[in-house]
Write a protein that holds these residues in place. Structure first.
Motif, PDB file in Angstrom:
ATOM      1  N   MET A 142      26.269  -7.302  82.943  1.00 49.56           N
ATOM      2  CA  MET A 142      25.442  -8.258  82.203  1.00 49.56           C
ATOM      3  C   MET A 142      26.295  -9.055  81.218  1.00 49.56           C
ATOM      4  O   MET A 142      26.216 -10.274  81.148  1.00 49.56           O
ATOM      5  CB  MET A 142      24.322  -7.533  81.425  1.00 49.56           C
ATOM      6  N   LEU A 143      27.135  -8.305  80.471  1.00 48.36           N
ATOM      7  CA  LEU A 143      27.932  -8.935  79.418  1.00 48.36           C
ATOM      8  C   LEU A 143      28.907  -9.973  79.985  1.00 48.36           C
ATOM      9  O   LEU A 143      29.094 -11.047  79.425  1.00 48.36           O
ATOM     10  CB  LEU A 143      28.706  -7.852  78.652  1.00 48.36           C
ATOM     11  N   PHE A 144      29.529  -9.648  81.121  1.00 47.62           N
ATOM     12  CA  PHE A 144      30.531 -10.545  81.702  1.00 47.62           C
ATOM     13  C   PHE A 144      29.981 -11.399  82.853  1.00 47.62           C
ATOM     14  O   PHE A 144      30.754 -12.025  83.565  1.00 47.62           O
ATOM     15  CB  PHE A 144      31.761  -9.741  82.160  1.00 47.62           C
ATOM     16  N   GLU A 145      28.694 -11.375  83.036  1.00 43.44           N
ATOM     17  CA  GLU A 145      27.993 -12.196  84.041  1.00 43.44           C
ATOM     18  C   GLU A 145      28.633 -12.073  85.431  1.00 43.44           C
ATOM     19  O   GLU A 145      29.151 -13.026  85.988  1.00 43.44           O
ATOM     20  CB  GLU A 145      28.000 -13.662  83.585  1.00 43.44           C
ATOM     21  N   LEU A 146      28.622 -10.846  85.959  1.00 45.29           N
ATOM     22  CA  LEU A 146      29.279 -10.590  87.241  1.00 45.29           C
ATOM     23  C   LEU A 146      28.287 -10.499  88.400  1.00 45.29           C
ATOM     24  O   LEU A 146      28.687 -10.258  89.535  1.00 45.29           O
ATOM     25  CB  LEU A 146      30.076  -9.269  87.192  1.00 45.29           C
ATOM     26  N   ASP A 147      27.025 -10.663  88.092  1.00 47.07           N
ATOM     27  CA  ASP A 147      25.972 -10.412  89.064  1.00 47.07           C
ATOM     28  C   ASP A 147      26.189 -11.082  90.424  1.00 47.07           C
ATOM     29  O   ASP A 147      25.964 -10.471  91.470  1.00 47.07           O
ATOM     30  CB  ASP A 147      24.631 -10.872  88.478  1.00 47.07           C
ATOM     31  N   ASP A 148      26.685 -12.323  90.404  1.00 43.42           N
ATOM     32  CA  ASP A 148      26.797 -13.089  91.655  1.00 43.42           C
ATOM     33  C   ASP A 148      27.889 -12.592  92.596  1.00 43.42           C
ATOM     34  O   ASP A 148      27.874 -12.887  93.783  1.00 43.42           O
ATOM     35  CB  ASP A 148      27.075 -14.574  91.338  1.00 43.42           C
ATOM     36  N   PHE A 149      28.894 -11.900  92.052  1.00 37.41           N
ATOM     37  CA  PHE A 149      30.029 -11.559  92.922  1.00 37.41           C
ATOM     38  C   PHE A 149      30.481 -10.102  92.804  1.00 37.41           C
ATOM     39  O   PHE A 149      31.569  -9.762  93.247  1.00 37.41           O
ATOM     40  CB  PHE A 149      31.204 -12.501  92.652  1.00 37.41           C
ATOM     41  N   ILE A 150      29.619  -9.259  92.238  1.00 41.37           N
ATOM     42  CA  ILE A 150      30.035  -7.862  92.050  1.00 41.37           C
ATOM     43  C   ILE A 150      30.217  -7.123  93.385  1.00 41.37           C
ATOM     44  O   ILE A 150      30.949  -6.138  93.472  1.00 41.37           O
ATOM     45  CB  ILE A 150      29.065  -7.115  91.095  1.00 41.37           C
ATOM     46  N   ASN A 151      29.589  -7.650  94.439  1.00 36.61           N
ATOM     47  CA  ASN A 151      29.750  -7.009  95.746  1.00 36.61           C
ATOM     48  C   ASN A 151      30.564  -7.847  96.725  1.00 36.61           C
ATOM     49  O   ASN A 151      30.480  -7.663  97.940  1.00 36.61           O
ATOM     50  CB  ASN A 151      28.368  -6.676  96.332  1.00 36.61           C
ATOM     51  N   THR A 152      31.370  -8.756  96.194  1.00 32.12           N
ATOM     52  CA  THR A 152      32.253  -9.571  97.044  1.00 32.12           C
ATOM     53  C   THR A 152      33.673  -8.997  96.939  1.00 32.12           C
ATOM     54  O   THR A 152      34.115  -8.720  95.819  1.00 32.12           O
ATOM     55  CB  THR A 152      32.283 -11.037  96.526  1.00 32.12           C
ATOM     56  N   PRO A 153      34.371  -8.814  98.066  1.00 33.69           N
ATOM     57  CA  PRO A 153      35.735  -8.275  97.956  1.00 33.69           C
ATOM     58  C   PRO A 153      36.593  -9.110  96.993  1.00 33.69           C
ATOM     59  O   PRO A 153      36.492 -10.342  96.971  1.00 33.69           O
ATOM     60  CB  PRO A 153      36.279  -8.379  99.386  1.00 33.69           C
ATOM     61  N   VAL A 154      37.403  -8.432  96.206  1.00 33.57           N
ATOM     62  CA  VAL A 154      38.197  -9.096  95.162  1.00 33.57           C
ATOM     63  C   VAL A 154      39.056 -10.225  95.748  1.00 33.57           C
ATOM     64  O   VAL A 154      39.255 -11.249  95.104  1.00 33.57           O
ATOM     65  CB  VAL A 154      39.076  -8.045  94.428  1.00 33.57           C
ATOM     66  N   ARG A 155      39.543 -10.034  96.981  1.00 31.58           N
ATOM     67  CA  ARG A 155      40.423 -11.053  97.570  1.00 31.58           C
ATOM     68  C   ARG A 155      39.689 -12.398  97.756  1.00 31.58           C
ATOM     69  O   ARG A 155      40.338 -13.437  97.865  1.00 31.58           O
ATOM     70  CB  ARG A 155      41.018 -10.576  98.892  1.00 31.58           C
ATOM     71  N   ASN A 156      38.363 -12.360  97.782  1.00 28.72           N
ATOM     72  CA  ASN A 156      37.602 -13.604  97.965  1.00 28.72           C
ATOM     73  C   ASN A 156      37.126 -14.222  96.646  1.00 28.72           C
ATOM     74  O   ASN A 156      36.388 -15.203  96.659  1.00 28.72           O
ATOM     75  CB  ASN A 156      36.376 -13.353  98.851  1.00 28.72           C
ATOM     76  N   LEU A 157      37.547 -13.658  95.523  1.00 28.85           N
ATOM     77  CA  LEU A 157      37.097 -14.191  94.235  1.00 28.85           C
ATOM     78  C   LEU A 157      38.040 -15.289  93.749  1.00 28.85           C
ATOM     79  O   LEU A 157      39.212 -15.320  94.109  1.00 28.85           O
ATOM     80  CB  LEU A 157      37.065 -13.077  93.178  1.00 28.85           C
ATOM     81  N   SER A 158      37.500 -16.161  92.883  1.00 31.84           N
ATOM     82  CA  SER A 158      38.361 -17.175  92.268  1.00 31.84           C
ATOM     83  C   SER A 158      39.167 -16.478  91.171  1.00 31.84           C
ATOM     84  O   SER A 158      38.847 -15.348  90.769  1.00 31.84           O
ATOM     85  CB  SER A 158      37.506 -18.273  91.657  1.00 31.84           C
ATOM     86  N   LEU A 159      40.212 -17.166  90.681  1.00 33.24           N
ATOM     87  CA  LEU A 159      41.077 -16.550  89.675  1.00 33.24           C
ATOM     88  C   LEU A 159      40.279 -16.189  88.409  1.00 33.24           C
ATOM     89  O   LEU A 159      40.458 -15.110  87.839  1.00 33.24           O
ATOM     90  CB  LEU A 159      42.230 -17.517  89.332  1.00 33.24           C
ATOM     91  N   GLY A 160      39.384 -17.083  88.013  1.00 34.68           N
ATOM     92  CA  GLY A 160      38.574 -16.837  86.816  1.00 34.68           C
ATOM     93  C   GLY A 160      37.679 -15.621  86.991  1.00 34.68           C
ATOM     94  O   GLY A 160      37.557 -14.780  86.088  1.00 34.68           O
ATOM     95  N   GLN A 161      37.055 -15.514  88.161  1.00 34.26           N
ATOM     96  CA  GLN A 161      36.179 -14.360  88.441  1.00 34.26           C
ATOM     97  C   GLN A 161      36.995 -13.073  88.453  1.00 34.26           C
ATOM     98  O   GLN A 161      36.569 -12.037  87.943  1.00 34.26           O
ATOM     99  CB  GLN A 161      35.487 -14.543  89.795  1.00 34.26           C
TER     100      GLN A 161
END
Lengths: 327, 263
Positions: A142-161
């Motif tokens: 909640m604090l870091f607003e991760l809801d949209d990508f918490i279940n996406t593999p890290v390799r597919n995240l943007s640098l900021g995420q």
């Protein structure tokens, strides 16, 4: 109460020297030459509980070396360190449970796993009971607003995420001190701002002491109340952010691309740094003139593109040297 | 221990992304087995004839097992990773975590070796049955005993490779040492059982890592005996202690002199 105590700390590196040419390369095999690089020279400082301190300096100043000694990664040559009363080199594992680290240039997350699985992993290596890990993940999500990508593999995240997830991973075990080594490196200004806001929120929420290194002044301007500037392995300034702003961050650089040529001369609070006809670079002393004033002089309708930035850190350091008569 | 099991589990989850890469490695495995099948068929006039105590089927099963152990290990990748960690300074970022780097490397590697091991065991057994038409005479208990010995062999191999990788603390590149190790394993430990070597070499090989990482489990599979099992497991446990001790000494010495410049 001081949570970090550093006294007369020094660190030298033995670096191999290779001279030019084939002949010297062959020579180096038989008789390698080394030189001693003094990365950190006799520095001392203290950090109080709950403080958010900025440890800044240009590249190669000794910031990362210091943070690595504080976290027990490197052994100092001289001096003493106490972090939460623990000697990082003697009781590295004990200290590991009490601190969190984020190195902006190094990934600590498993790239093929999702952030959620990574957080569970970090919970396990810090021996936190499963139920507490789940609760903590939920809270930090909640604090870091991760809801949209918490279940996406890290390799597919943007640098900021990814950086957001790196910070969360280092907070799972509720550390008392968080060491952030250039956490915003390589990020665009919008994402940088977002990360800064989240770090600030985290500090407010958990009262975690934050030790932040950066070579970007704007990184720390809004975050920290105290700043230590390091250059060539030595502390050149240890002061409040307020004082730094008043004495050294009192100037803004305005870089503007104009539609039409502007005839502008130096005047009180405004210095022309570069005038190439349609491209203009001016320095505004914000204690004397506001940036808005300067823009009025340029005529906003005449501006095609504009960039307003702080004075580079290197210039601040040379200013400090000049004022203190060190040079 | 929970954290190491979690490291092991995380590596399995991560390695599952690479299952297709492992399947590509099957091609090499099938070719090697096919070559040895033909070689031993050529050497043995009669499949029941004994050469150095082994009949033809036992020789082929021996190669199937040693190749399963070697292929599922993926040692080159591990050595390169440890060597790069030391040289590039990545090892520093594991130092301030509450686990041992050796334990972390061991369990994460065992995670990936588990996936490869399962797949290679299935392939090896199918190929062996197709080529030879029967399995060696083993019951459930002896199969479990062979499996245990195979697991311990993989643990020892992993620790030995971690040790080779950590040599990067002393020399700049430890990969050539791995090359030597892998060639020695191939010639002395994978293709022929110890009994095939000259009498003077046999005592040396019996005390070498080859006995515990390759020969032991394969010998148990082709000719199981509880006496052999106890001897092999005993030496495997001794080797685990030695290899872990060596890794710890080298790691502790290396970390003290670690140079990690800048960010």
């Amino acid at each position: 109460m001081a949570i970090i105590e550093v006294k007369k700390l020094s660190k030298n590196f033995k670096v191999k020297v290779k001279e030019k040419g084939l002949k010297n390369s062959l020579k180096a095999i038989i008789k390698p030459k080394y030189k001693i690089v003094r990365a950190v020279k006799n520095i001392s400082f203290e950090v109080e509980k709950g403080e958010m301190i900025a440890f800044i300096g240009p590249n190669g100043a000794g910031k990362s070396t210091t943070i690595k000694m504080l976290t027990g990664i490197l052994y100092p040559n001289n001096g003493s360190i106490k972090v939460l009363g623990i000697d990082p080199q003697k009781e590295r594992k004990k200290l590991a449970y009490e601190i969190g680290t984020v190195f902006g240039q190094k990934e600590q997350l498993w790239t093929h796993l999702t952030p959620y699985d990574n957080f569970k992993f970090f919970g396990a290596i810090y021996d936190i009971p499963e139920s507490r890990v789940e609760k903590k993940i939920e809270e930090l999500k909640m604090l870091f607003e991760l809801d949209d990508f918490i279940n996406t593999p890290v390799r597919n995240l943007s640098l900021g995420q990814r950086i957001r997830c790196e910070i969360v991973a280092s907070l799972i075990h509720e550390p008392k001190i968080l060491f952030l080594d250039e956490p915003t490196i390589g990020l665009d200004p919008v994402v940088k701002e977002n990360i800064r806001t989240l770090i600030k929120r985290m500090n407010k929420e958990y009262k975690t002491t934050v030790f932040l290194t950066s070579h970007d002044v704007s990184d720390i301007e809004k975050l920290c109340k105290r700043v230590i500037i390091i250059n060539n392995g030595q502390v050149v300034l240890d002061d409040t952010m307020e004082n730094l702003k008043y004495h050294y961050l009192n100037k803004k650089i305005v870089d503007a691309k104009m539609k039409e040529r502007v005839n502008l001369d130096d005047e009180d609070g405004i210095t022309i740094l570069k005038d190439k006809g349609y491209n203009l670079k001016i320095e505004v002393d914000i204690q004397k003139r506001s940036v808005a004033d300067a823009l009025k002089l340029l005529n906003p309708d005449n501006i095609i593109d504009i960039n307003i930035s702080n004075v580079p850190l290197e210039d601040i350091i040379s200013d400090i040297y000049k004022k203190e008569g060190k040079e | 221990m929970r954290k190491y099991l979690f490291i092991y589990k995380s590596e399995i989850m991560s390695e599952l992304q690479y299952v297709f890469n492992i399947l590509i490695g099957f091609i090499g495995y099938v070719i090697i087995l096919f070559i040895f099948l033909n070689l031993w068929k050529y050497i043995y006039n009669d499949p029941n004839e004994l050469i150095n105590g082994y009949n033809m089927n036992q020789m082929i099963w021996y190669v199937i097992i040693t190749e399963i152990l070697w292929s599922s290990l993926g040692g080159r990748k591990l050595c390169r990773k440890i060597c790069d960690d030391v040289r590039g300074g990545n090892i520093a970022y594991n130092i301030n975590k509450p686990y041992s780097y050796i334990g972390y490397s061991l369990f994460s590697h065992l995670g990936s070796a588990t996936i490869r091991g399962i797949l290679y065991i299935i392939l090896g057994m199918i190929l062996g049955f197709i080529f030879l038409g029967s399995f060696p005479n083993l019951n459930i208990l002896s199969i479990l005993a062979v499996l245990l010995s195979g697991i311990l062999a993989t643990v020892i191999s992993t620790l030995l490779i971690i040790f080779i990788g950590l040599l990067a603390f002393i020399i700049e590149d430890s990969n050539p040492f791995y090359w030597l190790y892998s060639k020695a394993m191939l010639v002395l430990g994978t293709i022929f059982p110890i009994e095939y070597f000259p009498k003077v070499m046999q005592p040396i090989l019996k005390y070498s890592p080859i006995y515990v990482v390759s020969y032991g489990p394969a010998k148990l599979f082709v000719e199981f005996s509880w006496t052999n099992f106890i001897t092999i497991i005993f030496w495997q446990l001794i080797y685990i202690l030695i290899a872990y001790g060596l890794c710890t000494i080298l790691y502790k010495k290396g970390v003290k002199n670690l140079n990690v410049n800048g960010g």
